[in-house]
Design an enzyme around this catalytic site. Sequence first.
Site, short mmCIF file in Angstrom:
data_model
loop_
_atom_site.label_atom_id
_atom_site.label_comp_id
_atom_site.label_asym_id
_atom_site.label_seq_id
_atom_site.Cartn_x
_atom_site.Cartn_y
_atom_site.Cartn_z
CD GLU A 1 -3.10 -1.22 2.22
OE1 GLU A 1 -3.06 -0.49 2.73
OE2 GLU A 1 -3.80 -1.54 1.86
CB CYS B 1 6.13 -5.90 9.07
SG CYS B 1 7.29 -4.81 9.86
CB CYS C 1 4.54 -2.38 16.49
SG CYS C 1 6.59 -2.12 16.10
CB CYS D 1 2.94 7.42 3.38
SG CYS D 1 2.88 5.89 4.92
CB CYS E 1 1.32 -2.07 13.96
SG CYS E 1 1.67 -1.57 11.49
CB CYS F 1 0.06 5.76 12.01
SG CYS F 1 0.99 7.23 10.97
#
Length: 385
Positions: free
Chosen positions: A115, A149, A153, A142, A156, A376
């Site tokens: 994305e 990933c 975290c 962005c 996220c 975010c």
Amino acid sequence: MADDRVQLASLNSAGPSTVGQQSLIGLDAAELEAVLSARGEARWRGAQIAEAIYRQRVKEITEITTLPAALRQKLAGEGWKIGRPAIARVFQASDGTERYLIEFEDTFPKAETAEAVWMPEGDGGESGDEGEERDWRRATICVSSQVGCAVGCQFCLTAQLGLQRNLTVGEIVGQVVAVLDRHSVEVGRDRVNLVFMGMGEPFLNYDNFMKAVRLLVVEVGLSPQRMTVSTSGIVPGIERFAAEAAEVRPKLAISLNAPNDQIRGEIMPVNRKWPIAAVIEAVRKIPLRPRERVTFEYVLLGGVTDGPQQARELGRLLRRTGLPAKVNLIAWNPGPGVEFKTPAPGAVEAFRAALAAEGIAAYLRQPRGREIYAACGQLKRTVEG
Ligand code: SF4
């Protein structure tokens, strides 16, 4: 020919398998020259191809009008293509933010997506220069560096995907070129910032990330001082980054999110490997430009990291580092399957004020495109718009 493909595939290291075709996007001028000279063509034609891909944003080899038609046909016939990723879907928010599903078409065994997000900080539709109508004067893109990933975290959405794979150099640069093209950005005139804060941890795909940055600076013409890379605190990556030349080094943001190792270790497992002190020590090695500041990003999780005593602790921590620092505060963006709370009304401003009292400049980052999952920590290839 086959040998060339193997050699060039290794230049785009850690990439996906491709089906019978080799992309030109992601190669720098010298590598493009090598492709040409290996075919008995003039080396300078490589610069023409670079100009076409990165500046004119041509999508097909057959459209590179500076090349003789016979050479275009020859390259295409040998299986070369530009290979720019496509914007497969667009999700638009009422504030002008656009979230893109970027498709890397010919990856094997299946088409992969990542994305990118366009955030105009516009002028409300005033006329632009030279009488041209635009609904933005400056914008931020962005950019993703990996599909998924591995860092994990807790707050996220991308983390839920796990790491699917690294993006290649061409896929990272190609996202930017595709978005610049969509908005007819005039590089050098329009103010466009890049933030490498999309899907993935850029410093765990370091070589491809930095080569993409060099291409964006040298070939696309964007300034590294208008680029910011965010890391969760991968110390070996920060140390390599510190050694990059200032002409191609973006600004650095550390995704800190907690004022001490105890809380940070709970919400960011990476902290158990590289605690805060080790991250700060690595950041100190970066020769900052005059007036350059290091950004510390801090996601406010309601009842976890948003209390006044945490603000004071964070302020003292950053003051002790002696680094020219600023803090970007981000009220946590909710997402399906992530069990945190948004901060209570007033908590964000109180946190900012407490930091200011400690002498630390803090800014509240407005959530952009929250309703389209573009904000975010929300990038997860969410298809509902
Ligand atoms: S916040 Fe960034 S580093 Fe952490 S899991 Fe999400 S994408 Fe990865």
